[in-house]
Design an enzyme around this catalytic site. Structure first.
Site, PDB file in Angstrom:
ATOM      1  N   LYS A 169       9.425  25.917 -12.304  1.00 16.33           N
ATOM      2  CA  LYS A 169      10.354  24.843 -12.115  1.00 16.33           C
ATOM      3  C   LYS A 169       9.614  23.019 -12.089  1.00 16.33           C
ATOM      4  O   LYS A 169       8.592  22.986 -11.507  1.00 16.33           O
ATOM      5  CB  LYS A 169      10.566  24.704 -11.033  1.00 16.33           C
ATOM      6  CG  LYS A 169      11.618  24.198 -10.780  1.00 16.33           C
ATOM      7  CD  LYS A 169      12.936  24.663  -9.525  1.00 16.33           C
ATOM      8  CE  LYS A 169      13.441  23.537  -8.692  1.00 16.33           C
ATOM      9  NZ  LYS A 169      14.606  23.397  -7.437  1.00 16.33           N
TER      10      LYS A 169
ATOM     11  N   LYS B  89      22.769  15.897  -1.871  1.00 16.88           N
ATOM     12  CA  LYS B  89      21.568  16.259  -0.885  1.00 16.88           C
ATOM     13  C   LYS B  89      22.178  15.470   0.105  1.00 16.88           C
ATOM     14  O   LYS B  89      22.096  13.967   0.117  1.00 16.88           O
ATOM     15  CB  LYS B  89      19.972  16.428  -0.649  1.00 16.88           C
ATOM     16  CG  LYS B  89      20.270  17.850  -2.310  1.00 16.88           C
ATOM     17  CD  LYS B  89      18.638  17.521  -2.293  1.00 16.88           C
ATOM     18  CE  LYS B  89      18.048  18.985  -3.012  1.00 16.88           C
ATOM     19  NZ  LYS B  89      18.139  20.099  -2.013  1.00 16.88           N
TER      20      LYS B  89
ATOM     21  N   ARG C 176      17.764  27.433 -10.459  1.00 13.88           N
ATOM     22  CA  ARG C 176      17.814  28.149 -11.378  1.00 13.88           C
ATOM     23  C   ARG C 176      18.277  28.156 -12.430  1.00 13.88           C
ATOM     24  O   ARG C 176      18.262  29.565 -13.799  1.00 13.88           O
ATOM     25  CB  ARG C 176      18.294  29.761 -10.740  1.00 13.88           C
ATOM     26  CG  ARG C 176      20.041  29.119 -10.045  1.00 13.88           C
ATOM     27  CD  ARG C 176      20.574  29.534  -9.403  1.00 13.88           C
ATOM     28  NE  ARG C 176      19.684  29.012  -7.463  1.00 13.88           N
ATOM     29  CZ  ARG C 176      19.617  29.845  -6.036  1.00 13.88           C
ATOM     30  NH1 ARG C 176      20.951  30.070  -6.061  1.00 13.88           N
ATOM     31  NH2 ARG C 176      19.727  29.591  -5.117  1.00 13.88           N
TER      32      ARG C 176
END
Ligand code: BES
Ligand code: MN
Ligand code: ZN
Length: 498
Positions: free
Chosen positions: A265, A277, A352
């Site tokens: 990643k 966030k 993901r």
């Protein structure tokens, strides 16, 4: 840093510091082979200050001219403890030596390899070498106002002394490849996100290919559109910075050799996107590319070592995750590289999405025999395992066992978490084939893996969640504060024994 092996002993050494490693005896004083050192050890031991315990150091300044056994003005003795000496004991001792050296003005040192400690000399050289080099790492590129009176804290040269040259050289060669790979991975991670962007991964890959005879392909935005890498594109669309996907191929030249695919990643900054966030600690999200850095670094090691019986392909999908006006929105549906549709319920579960595309592309293109991905994927793995174990999930027991063993060997232990069909059900979407998160906070790490599993077909696959270990890792002498480069030595160890 200059690293070499010498058969010239402490008496002839002309650098700054000579380092010895000694066991702690059951009782009495530690035994030291060189008489000039033995006296200092005896004094310190009588005073109760140095017993050879693990982590203990004794620094002293041999009287100039009177002591012909030590060529340098400084000497240090490092304790190895009473217990059986393992590779990890030696790595830690090496790290301890580096840290203690960097508190002095010494920059050139001679490490005297200990003998008869129950390991063969190649292993001793490798482990101690790793510890010394890894422990000497510091990142000061962006700091300009160092105090000239302070210790420089830089080691520029390490010479290893052993009478058993050949074997020690082999071990040191391995240490050097592994530790230099880790240095490179730490450098990438330490760079702030305005210095280390997706194009830096591409540039690094191209340079590596040229230097070490690998093949490098860089996919830009147009290629991603062509190949339907819509997960990667969706994550990148809120950022001004163009995404890249760097593919490095090593071919061993042996027909029928198995192919191992590594995917890392490379999220160069994770703001969360529209699912933004909180500000507190957000600066740490420059480290969200540590998996990508590990894969690049491993490919550097592979390029240098050229292992005999295995082909290795490394893929790093790289992008920022930003909340720009074009950003992907919660509820958006995208169709991934393998044709599965995904409802993006939370834009902060972006890792993901980019990994899924890279995995599916890699599996379709290279038909690997095994796949390992490595990613700072979930905060949940920190809740589960803290900062002392990497989370490991797999669809294949044999491959999982290999990785667990390699991780132990490297001193980067991992812990396996389960996968089962029940978890996949939590990713069922009302509008698409699956959704990227389940809004409950349960089993977050397993759900991340359950998502990725949908993109590797039936290829044996292991997922390493390094969100807890990529930085803030267990305090160790050879892991300075900041990014640990976890995974680099695990994967190299896997490849070496493949
Ligand atoms: N990069 C983060 C994971 C992370 C969190 C790494 C903390 C290191 C420290 C990842 O992209 C992320 O944001 N994951 C979410 C997933 C959630 C939305 C299901 C998380 O862990 O909160
Ligand atoms: Mn995220
Ligand atoms: Zn992330």
């Amino acid at each position: 840093m200059k690293i070499s092996v010498s058969s010239k002993g402490p008496a002839e050494y002309t650098g700054d510091m000579i380092i010895f490693f000694v066991r702690q005896p059951e009782k009495g004083q530690p035994v030291c082979p060189v008489p000039g050192v033995a006296q200092a050890v005896a004094q310190a031991s009588l005073a109760g200050d140095f017993l050879g315990r693990e982590g203990q150091t004794l620094l002293f300044y041999p009287a100039a001219g009177t002591d012909k056994q030590l060529g340098a003005r400084r000497a240090m003795v490092v304790g190895l403890g009473k217990d059986t000496v393992s590779r990890e004991t030696l790595r830690k001792a090496g790290g301890t030596a580096s840290c203690a050296t960097m508190k002095t003005k010494a920059t050139k040192l001679l490490a005297v390899l200990p003998e008869e400690i129950g390991l063969d000399i190649a292993d001793v050289a490798e482990s101690l070498g790793e510890g010394l080099i890894l422990g000497a790492y510091r990142f000061r590129k962006h700091q300009h106002d160092a105090d000239p009176d302070e210790a420089p804290g830089v080691i520029t040269e390490i010479t290893f002394f052993t009478s058993k040259g050949g074997e020690a050289r082999q071990g040191l060669g391995r240490a050097r490849v592994a530790a230099e790979a880790a240095w490179v991975a730490r450098d990438m991670a330490n760079e702030p996100a305005n210095y280390w962007t997706p194009s830096n991964f591409a540039h690094f890959g191209r340079t590596l290919a040229k230097d070490d005879g690998l093949k490098c392909t860089v996919l830009g935005k147009a290629d991603m559109i062509k190949h339907g890498l819509n997960g990667l594109l969706a994550v990148s669309q809120g950022s001004m910075v163009e995404p890249t996907m760097t593919v490095l191929e090593y071919r061993c030249g042996v027909k029928k050799a198995p192919t191992l695919l590594l995917v890392g990643k490379g999220l160069t900054f994770d703001s969360g996107g529209i699912s933004l966030k909180p500000s507190l600690g957000m600066e740490e999200m420059k480290y969200d590319m540590c998996g990508g850095a590990a894969v690049m670094a491993v490919m550097q090691g592979v390029g240098r070592e050229k292992p005999k019986g295995v082909n290795v392909v490394g893929i790093v999908p790289a992008t920022e995750n930003m909340p720009g006006s074009g950003a992907v929105k919660p509820g958006d549906v995208i169709t991934m590289h393998n044709g599965k549709s995904v409802e993006v319920v939370n834009t902060d579960a972006e890792g993901r999405l980019i990994l899924a595309d890279a995995l599916s592309y890699g599996v379709a293109t290279f038909k690997p025999d095994a796949v390992v991905d490595i990613a700072t994927l979930t905060g949940a793995v920190i809740v589960a395992l803290g900062h002392h174990r990497t989370g490991l999930l797999a669809n294949d027991d044999a491959l999982a066992a290999k990785l667990l063993a390699a991780a132990d060997e490297a001193g980067e232990p991992a812990w396996r978490l389960p996968m089962a069909p029940e978890y996949r059900k939590q990713l069922q979407s009302q509008v698409a084939d699956l959704k990227n998160v389940d809004n409950k906070r349960e089993a977050g790490t397993i759900l991340g893996a359950a998502f990725l599993k949908e993109f590797v077909d039936n290829t044996p696959w292991v997922h390493l969640d390094i969100a807890g270990t990529a930085w803030n890792y267990t305090e160790k002498s050879y892991v300075p504060k900041g990014p640990s480069a976890v995974g680099v030595r695990t994967l190299l160890s896997l490849i070496r024994s493949y």
